[in-house]
Design an enzyme around this catalytic site. Structure first.
Site, mmCIF file in Angstrom:
data_model
loop_
_atom_site.group_PDB
_atom_site.id
_atom_site.type_symbol
_atom_site.label_atom_id
_atom_site.label_comp_id
_atom_site.label_asym_id
_atom_site.label_seq_id
_atom_site.Cartn_x
_atom_site.Cartn_y
_atom_site.Cartn_z
ATOM 1 N N GLU A 1 0.804 -1.229 0.000
ATOM 2 C CA GLU A 1 0.000 0.000 0.000
ATOM 3 C C GLU A 1 0.834 1.276 0.000
ATOM 4 O OE1 GLU A 1 -2.961 -0.031 3.045
ATOM 5 O OE2 GLU A 1 -4.073 -1.664 2.129
ATOM 6 N N GLU B 1 -5.476 -8.617 1.309
ATOM 7 C CA GLU B 1 -6.165 -8.219 2.553
ATOM 8 C C GLU B 1 -7.640 -8.001 2.247
ATOM 9 O OE1 GLU B 1 -4.512 -4.862 4.757
ATOM 10 O OE2 GLU B 1 -2.468 -5.524 4.277
HETATM 11 C C1 BG6 Z 1 -4.228 -1.811 5.398
HETATM 12 C C2 BG6 Z 1 -2.887 -2.160 5.956
HETATM 13 O O1 BG6 Z 1 -4.193 -0.460 5.108
HETATM 14 O O2 BG6 Z 1 -5.353 -1.938 6.181
HETATM 15 C C3 BG6 Z 1 -2.912 -2.825 7.318
HETATM 16 O O3 BG6 Z 1 -2.119 -2.881 5.052
HETATM 17 C C4 BG6 Z 1 -4.000 -2.194 8.153
HETATM 18 O O4 BG6 Z 1 -1.638 -2.735 7.891
HETATM 19 C C5 BG6 Z 1 -5.328 -2.502 7.482
HETATM 20 O O5 BG6 Z 1 -4.008 -2.580 9.486
HETATM 21 C C6 BG6 Z 1 -6.536 -1.995 8.222
HETATM 22 O O6 BG6 Z 1 -6.428 -0.634 8.436
HETATM 23 P P1 BG6 Z 1 -6.693 -0.007 9.856
HETATM 24 O O7 BG6 Z 1 -6.415 1.432 9.710
HETATM 25 O O8 BG6 Z 1 -8.115 -0.299 10.174
HETATM 26 O O9 BG6 Z 1 -5.749 -0.724 10.774
#
Ligand code: BG6
Length: 466
Positions: A164, A371
């Site tokens: 990202e 993810e």
């Molecule tokens: C992504 C990242 O942006 O989303 C993760 O790769 C991150 O590291 C995940 O934890 C969720 O985002 P957040 O801000 O809810 O932790």
């Protein structure tokens, strides 16, 4: 409906800073997050990853839980300063041993490792020399990548260079909410360029070292929908696509920047500045696959007003403001949308649509969903963690993924975020994503959530969970 391909991987993901802890143990150097999170007012209630969920000391226990769940692949990141405390040069063998043992433990359970080389924890020593704004950091990244290939390359087939880039560069150099806390779009664009160069150099090294595997790049997949069908909102949404999507995907998949936009940024700010040979590096060393992180879509409208960067970090619904760039576009609430407590819209169709948009623009590139998940305050009923909303979220997204595969997309794996509850960079520990609960009152004890058993069944039935 088409079933998932036979060798499709059911995985789960984490990142080093968010789970490992042991931030200054066994010879590890400090990362920019170790330093930044200790500055007053930077993170939610001062939370940090000093201990995180102590995965560094509980790795074997965590891998045993993965095996029990039937996990087929595990995406994790390597902490660069754990291997190279100064970012380059002297190797910390204790750090190498930690990841080597992790890989062996995974392989012993037939769990395919997927490594992310950079999930935001730059060695502070390199930041002190200029961080992503200077070419020497890209060169150090190549050295670090070569070290990882040399030590782990015979056992690991799936590699991603960066996670990202829009987030760590956007927040690091535009909104200022991540380290190094700069607010300057021109510096952001140049730093982003060095990241693309670092990526290409690491891909080149991968090819030169003949690593038997595939190397990719992980991007946010964020579909944009105009708020209305007015020409202004449509144009704003297209601009959001160009800045948030094409700028990040084109250089690593096509080997060039989006032409129109790069002409504009160069006219406006003189960036990105290309060093001799950059063109060729980008063109020659492209990804074998693309990793997509999908959580939500954004509804977009024209923004005649100011830049807005207020976000919801507390988990109190509706506490987030709007986010947008002066004179360009802004993200607003979809009046018909369903939202999480952190004001992220839940929209599974966006996963199908987003994948198909990528296929349309970039052709038949192999895709991993690296993810996808729900951040929530999980309910505890009679001592059990009954995270039904997470199950519902994942089920809908698995359906959406299956639709994209039926439409012809080459999707090879699915990695929900996250395997275990972990630190959310700016939202502390109360924003939970995991299949495994971590009890912060009870010595970080692990506990299986309802979703743990549900995902086990999803894996076992090859996605046939309704
Ligand atoms: C992504 C990242 O942006 O989303 C993760 O790769 C991150 O590291 C995940 O934890 C969720 O985002 P957040 O801000 O809810 O932790």
């Amino acid at each position: 409906m088409a079933a998932f391909p036979k060798d499709f991987l059911w995985g789960a993901a984490t990142a080093a800073y968010q789970v490992e802890g042991a931030h200054d143990e066994d010879g590890k150097g400090l990362s920019i997050w170790d330093v930044f999170s200790h500055l007053p007012g930077t993170t939610y209630q001062g939370t940090n990853g000093d201990v995180a969920v102590d995965h560094y000391h509980r790795m074997q226990e965590d891998v045993a839980l993965m095996a029990e769940m039937g996990l087929q692949s595990y995406r994790f990141s390597i902490s660069w300063p754990r291997l190279l405390p100064n970012g380059r040069g002297e190797v910390n063998e204790a750090g190498v041993k930690f990841y080597s043992d992790l890989i062996d433990a995974l392989l012993a359970h037939n769990i395919v490792p997927m490594i992310t080389l950079y999930h935001w924890d730059l060695p502070q020593a390199l930041q002190d020399e200029g961080g992503w704004e200077v070419r020497s950091t890209a060169e150090a990244f190549e050295e670090y990548a070569r070290l990882c290939y040399a030590r782990f390359g015979s056992r690991v087939k799936l590699w991603a260079t960066f996670n990202e880039t829009i987030v760590f560069i956007g927040h690091g150099y535009i909104t200022g909410s991540h380290p190094p806390s700069v607010k300057d779009p021109a510096r952001a664009i140049q730093a982003c360029h060095q990241v693309f160069i670092a990526h290409a150099m690491a891909v080149k090294a991968f090819r030169e070292m003949n690593i038997d595997g595939q190397i990719g790049f992980v991007n946010v997949l964020q579909p944009h929908t105009p708020l209305t069908d007015s020409p202004e909102d449509t144009a704003a949404s297209e601009l959001a696509d160009a800045i948030h999507t094409h700028w990040l995907y084109d250089p690593v998949l096509k080997g060039t920047y989006p032409a129109e936009l790069v002409t504009q940024t160069q006219a406006l700010w003189g960036v990105p500045r290309f060093a001799p040979g950059d063109d060729e590096l980008l063109r020659k060393y492209r990804c074998d696959f693309i990793g997509l992180n999908y959580y939500r879509r954004e509804t977009v409208t024209a923004n005649p007003g100011e830049t807005l960067t207020q976000s919801n970090h507390s988990g109190e619904k509706n506490s987030g403001g709007e986010f947008g760039f002066k004179g360009l576009f802004k993200f607003v609430r979809n009046p018909n949308g369903v939202y999480t407590d952190w004001d992220w819209e839940i929209w599974p169709q966006g996963l199908t649509d987003g994948i198909m948009t990528i296929k349309e623009r970039y052709g038949d590139i192999p895709i991993y969903i690296t993810e996808n998940g729900l951040g929530a305050k999980d309910p505890i009923v009679d001592g059990e963690i009954v995270d039904q909303p997470r199950i519902d979220y994942l089920r809908m997204h698995i359906d959406a993924l299956e639709k994209a595969i039926a439409l012809g997309a080459d999707v090879r794996g699915y990695y929900p975020w996250s395997f275990i509850d972990l630190l959310s960079w700016l939202n502390g520990y109360k924003k939970q994503y995991g299949f495994v609960y971590v009890d912060h009152q009870q010595n970080l004890a692990r506990k299986r959530k309802k979703s743990f058993y549900w995902y086990k069944e999803a894996i076992n039935s090859h996605g046939n969970v309704r």
